[in-house]
Write a protein that holds these residues in place. Structure first.
Motif, PDB file in Angstrom:
ATOM      1  N   ASP A 282       0.583  53.263  14.818  1.00  0.00           N
ATOM      2  CA  ASP A 282       1.836  52.547  14.552  1.00  0.00           C
ATOM      3  C   ASP A 282       2.995  53.172  15.333  1.00  0.00           C
ATOM      4  OD1 ASP A 282       0.591  50.780  12.840  1.00  0.00           O
ATOM      5  OD2 ASP A 282       1.127  51.873  11.006  1.00  0.00           O
ATOM      6  N   GLU A 283       3.033  54.508  15.344  1.00  0.00           N
ATOM      7  CA  GLU A 283       4.083  55.194  16.102  1.00  0.00           C
ATOM      8  C   GLU A 283       4.020  54.840  17.582  1.00  0.00           C
ATOM      9  OE1 GLU A 283       4.363  59.415  15.702  1.00  0.00           O
ATOM     10  OE2 GLU A 283       4.129  59.355  13.516  1.00  0.00           O
ATOM     11  N   TRP A 284       2.810  54.804  18.138  1.00  0.00           N
ATOM     12  CA  TRP A 284       2.671  54.516  19.562  1.00  0.00           C
ATOM     13  C   TRP A 284       3.035  53.069  19.886  1.00  0.00           C
ATOM     14  CZ3 TRP A 284       2.741  57.046  23.872  1.00  0.00           C
ATOM     15  CH2 TRP A 284       2.543  58.429  23.818  1.00  0.00           C
ATOM     16  N   ASN A 285       2.804  52.174  18.958  1.00  0.00           N
ATOM     17  CA  ASN A 285       3.263  50.801  19.172  1.00  0.00           C
ATOM     18  C   ASN A 285       4.780  50.755  19.283  1.00  0.00           C
ATOM     19  OD1 ASN A 285       1.172  48.706  19.393  1.00  0.00           O
ATOM     20  ND2 ASN A 285       0.460  49.485  17.423  1.00  0.00           N
ATOM     21  N   ASP A 286       5.466  51.512  18.444  1.00  0.00           N
ATOM     22  CA  ASP A 286       6.926  51.566  18.510  1.00  0.00           C
ATOM     23  C   ASP A 286       7.387  52.218  19.818  1.00  0.00           C
ATOM     24  OD1 ASP A 286       7.168  50.384  16.020  1.00  0.00           O
ATOM     25  OD2 ASP A 286       7.327  52.298  14.943  1.00  0.00           O
ATOM     26  N   ILE A 287       6.722  53.318  20.203  1.00  0.00           N
ATOM     27  CA  ILE A 287       7.090  54.029  21.433  1.00  0.00           C
ATOM     28  C   ILE A 287       6.962  53.113  22.648  1.00  0.00           C
ATOM     29  CG2 ILE A 287       6.349  55.851  23.043  1.00  0.00           C
ATOM     30  CD1 ILE A 287       5.571  57.497  20.530  1.00  0.00           C
ATOM     31  N   LEU A 288       5.830  52.441  22.762  1.00  0.00           N
ATOM     32  CA  LEU A 288       5.568  51.629  23.950  1.00  0.00           C
ATOM     33  C   LEU A 288       6.405  50.361  23.978  1.00  0.00           C
ATOM     34  CD1 LEU A 288       1.726  52.159  24.100  1.00  0.00           C
ATOM     35  CD2 LEU A 288       3.426  53.116  25.665  1.00  0.00           C
TER      36      LEU A 288
END
Length: 489
Positions: A282-288
Motif C-alpha cells: 500500500d505504501e509503495w502504491n502511494d509512493i509511485l
C-alpha cells in the motif's frame, strides 16, 4: 476521411499494410513475411534476392525519362516488436494483427501495431506495384531482426547495391527530416543462482508492477516513464529492511529496446509477515502514484496469493545480489547533447529480467550518438558485474549515424517540402538505432536520409499510426522521387 477499416484499405499503402499484418513477423520469426516479399517481387517480374539472413532485395527499373538518374536505395525492416496486454489471447507466431480505426488513427487490438516498421514495407510494396509513379531505378531492401540485433542489416552484402543514395523509411515524425541517429549495444549480465530449501510454514505471493506506459527505449527514454524492473528492485530492497522473506523468481519486460511495463516477483513469507507485506505494498502504491503522477498515472502494485512450488528459494546471497543488481544497473538518460537542444546523447534501459533454472539474466540496451560514451556504459556494466561475481556478455552492436552537412539528398527533400508547404522542414536527430549507420559503414559515400509518418507509443500495445500523416508522408515521398529527375550528381 477514412472512418472504417474497409474504406481505409482501399488506399494502396494501407492495403499492403493490412496484408502484411496478417503475416507473423516478430523479430526472429520473419521467414513467412520474407517469403511473401519474394513472391510479391517475382509475381511482378522484378529482380529479387533473398539472402541467408532472410533480407529481401527487390530491384525495379527506372521510369521513362529517369534512366540517367542515380539509382536509389529504399530501405526499411520487416520485423516488429511483439507486445500484448497481460491477459490478451494472441499468439504472435500465427495470429494476424487485428487492425481498428479510431477517428484518424490506426490501432491494433491489445497488441503492438507493427507500424514500426511495417509502414516502410507498405510504402515499398505500393511503390513497387505502381505503374504510374515516376522514379529512378529502385533498390528496395527490407531487412530482418532490426528490433533485436540489427542482424539483417549487418549481414547485407554491399556488392548487391549500385545506389549511393539511401532513403530510409523508419522515422516516426512527419514534417521532419531525420539526419542522424545513435549507435547501440546490448549487454546481458548473468547472475548464477544458488538454490536453498524453502522453510516450512510459508505462503507464496506474487508482487506485480502494472499500469506503466512503457515505450521505445530510445525515443521515449526522455519522457520520465517508470521502468517496472527498476521499480521492482526498489520494492524488494525496501521489504528486506522490514521483515524476512524468500525470493523465488523475478521476471520482467519482453524486449531490451522497450521500456518494461510489467514485472513479477514471487516471494515466500511467513504467515505473521503477511499484514506487514500488505501494508508495504500500500505504501509503495502511494509512493509511485506520487512519483509518476504525470508520466504514468495508472501505475499500481498488485499483490496476489499464488499457488506455487514451495520447495526451493534463492539463497540469501543470491537474493541480495539480485536486488543489488536491480538497484545498481544503470537505467535512463546518462547524458544530454550540448550541440542539439533536447537530444538525449546517451542512455541505457534495463529492459528484460528472466529467471532460468540456474541463472538470472539482466538485459540492457545502451545507446549513444558518441561511441566513446557507449563504450563507457559497457565498462560500467562490466565493473558492476565483476563486483557482484557475475558475467557480462555484449552483442548486437551497431554504429551511430553521424550528421552529413554536405548531403545532397537532404537538399532535395528540403526543396520539395518548401514547395509543398511554404516553410522549411525541421531537421532532427534521434536517440534510437537506425540502420542507416550500418549501411553507411558498408557502402562508402552513401548519402542517407530518413522519413516517416507520425507514430505514437511504439513498442507498446497502445501503438497507433496517424492516417492523415501516413498519406501526407507517402505523397511527399513520391514527390521527392519525381523531383529526382533533376538530381545533381
Amino acid at each position: 476521411m477514412y472512418n472504417r477499416l474497409e474504406d481505409l484499405i482501399q488506399h494502396p499503402v494501407f492495403h499492403y499494410f493490412s496484408e502484411i499484418s496478417k503475416i507473423p513477423r516478430c523479430s526472429g520469426n520473419e521467414k513467412a513475411i520474407s517469403d511473401y516479399l519474394v513472391q510479391f517481387g517475382k509475381e511482378r517480374n522484378l529482380e529479387v534476392k533473398q539472402d541467408e539472413a532472410l533480407n529481401v532485395i527487390i530491384k525495379k527499373p527506372a521510369s521513362p525519362g529517369y534512366e540517367n538518374v542515380p539509382p536509389v536505395i529504399i530501405q526499411g525492416h520487416m520485423d516488429m516488436v511483439c507486445e500484448k496486454n497481460k491477459g490478451t489471447i494472441h499468439d504472435f507466431r500465427k495470429d494476424p494483427i487485428q487492425l481498428r480505426v479510431i477517428e484518424e488513427m490506426l490501432y491494433a487490438t491489445n497488441t503492438t501495431l507493427g507500424a514500426d516498421n511495417g509502414i516502410a514495407v507498405a510504402y515499398a510494396l505500393a511503390l513497387l506495384d505502381s505503374k504510374e509513379v515516376p522514379h529512378p531505378s529502385l533498390e528496395v531492401v527490407i531487412t530482418t531482426e532490426e528490433e533485436t540485433t540489427m542482424g539483417g542489416a549487418l549481414a547485407l552484402n554491399p556488392a548487391d547495391f549500385e545506389g549511393k543514395i539511401l532513403i530510409n523509411l523508419d522515422s516516426e515524425e512527419d514534417h521532419k527530416l531525420l539526419v542522424s541517429s545513435a549507435g547501440g549495444i546490448k549487454a546481458t549480465m548473468i547472475l548464477p543462482i544458488i538454490w536453498d530449501d524453502a522453510p516450512k510454514n510459508v505462503s507464496a505471493y506474487c508482487i506485480g508492477v502494472r499500469g506503466l506506459k512503457g515505450g521505445h527505449s530510445g525515443i521515449s527514454i526522455n519522457k520520465g516513464r517508470g521502468n517496472s524492473n527498476k521499480i521492482m528492485g526498489r520494492i524488494l530492497e525496501d521489504l528486506s529492511g522490514e521483515f524476512p522473506y524468500f525470493l523465488q523468481q523475478i521476471n520482467g519486460g519482453s524486449a531490451t529496446n522497450a521500456i518494461p511495463r510489467e514485472t513479477d516477483a514471487i516471494i515466500l513469507v511467513s504467515r505473521d509477515s503477511i499484514k506487514k507485506l500488505e501494508s508495504k505494498i500500500d505504501e509503495w502504491n502511494d509512493i509511485l502514484r506520487n512519483e509518476l503522477k504525470t508520466s504514468d498515472p495508472e501505475v499500481h502494485i498488485c499483490l496476489d496469493s499464488v499457488k506455487h512450488d514451495l520447495s526451493k528459494v534463492f539463497s540469501e546471497e543470491t537474493k541480495q545480489k539480485a536486488i543489488t543488481s536491480l538497484m545498481l544497473i544503470p537505467n535512463g538518460i546518462q547524458s544530454m547533447s550540448m550541440e542539439m537542444e533536447g537530444l538525449v546523447e546517451s542512455s541505457t534501459n534495463l529492459g528484460v529480467i528472466t529467471t532460468f533454472e540456474t541463472e538470472l539474466h539482466f538485459e540492457s540496451d545502451s545507446r549513444s550518438s558518441i561511441k566513446s560514451l557507449k563504450d563507457a556504459l559497457v565498462k560500467k556494466a562490466r565493473l558492476i558485474a565483476e563486483t557482484l561475481g557475475c558475467k557480462l556478455f555484449t552483442d548486437s552492436e551497431y554504429p551511430e549515424w553521424p550528421y552529413n552537412p554536405d548531403s545532397k539528398i537532404r537538399k532535395v527533400f528540403e526543396k520539395v517540402f518548401k514547395e509543398k508547404h511554404g516553410t522549411d522542414i525541421e531537421i532532427i536527430a534521434v536517440h534510437a538505432g537506425i540502420e542507416c549507420g550500418i549501411l553507411i559503414d558498408k557502402i562508402p559515400g552513401l548519402d542517407a536520409i530518413s522519413i516517416g509518418p507520425d507514430m505514437y507509443n511504439v513498442h507498446t500495445p497502445n501503438e497507433h499510426l496517424s492516417i492523415p500523416s501516413t498519406i501526407n508522408n507517402w505523397e511527399y515521398f513520391l514527390s521527392v522521387l519525381k523531383e529526382m529527375k533533376f538530381f545533381d550528381r
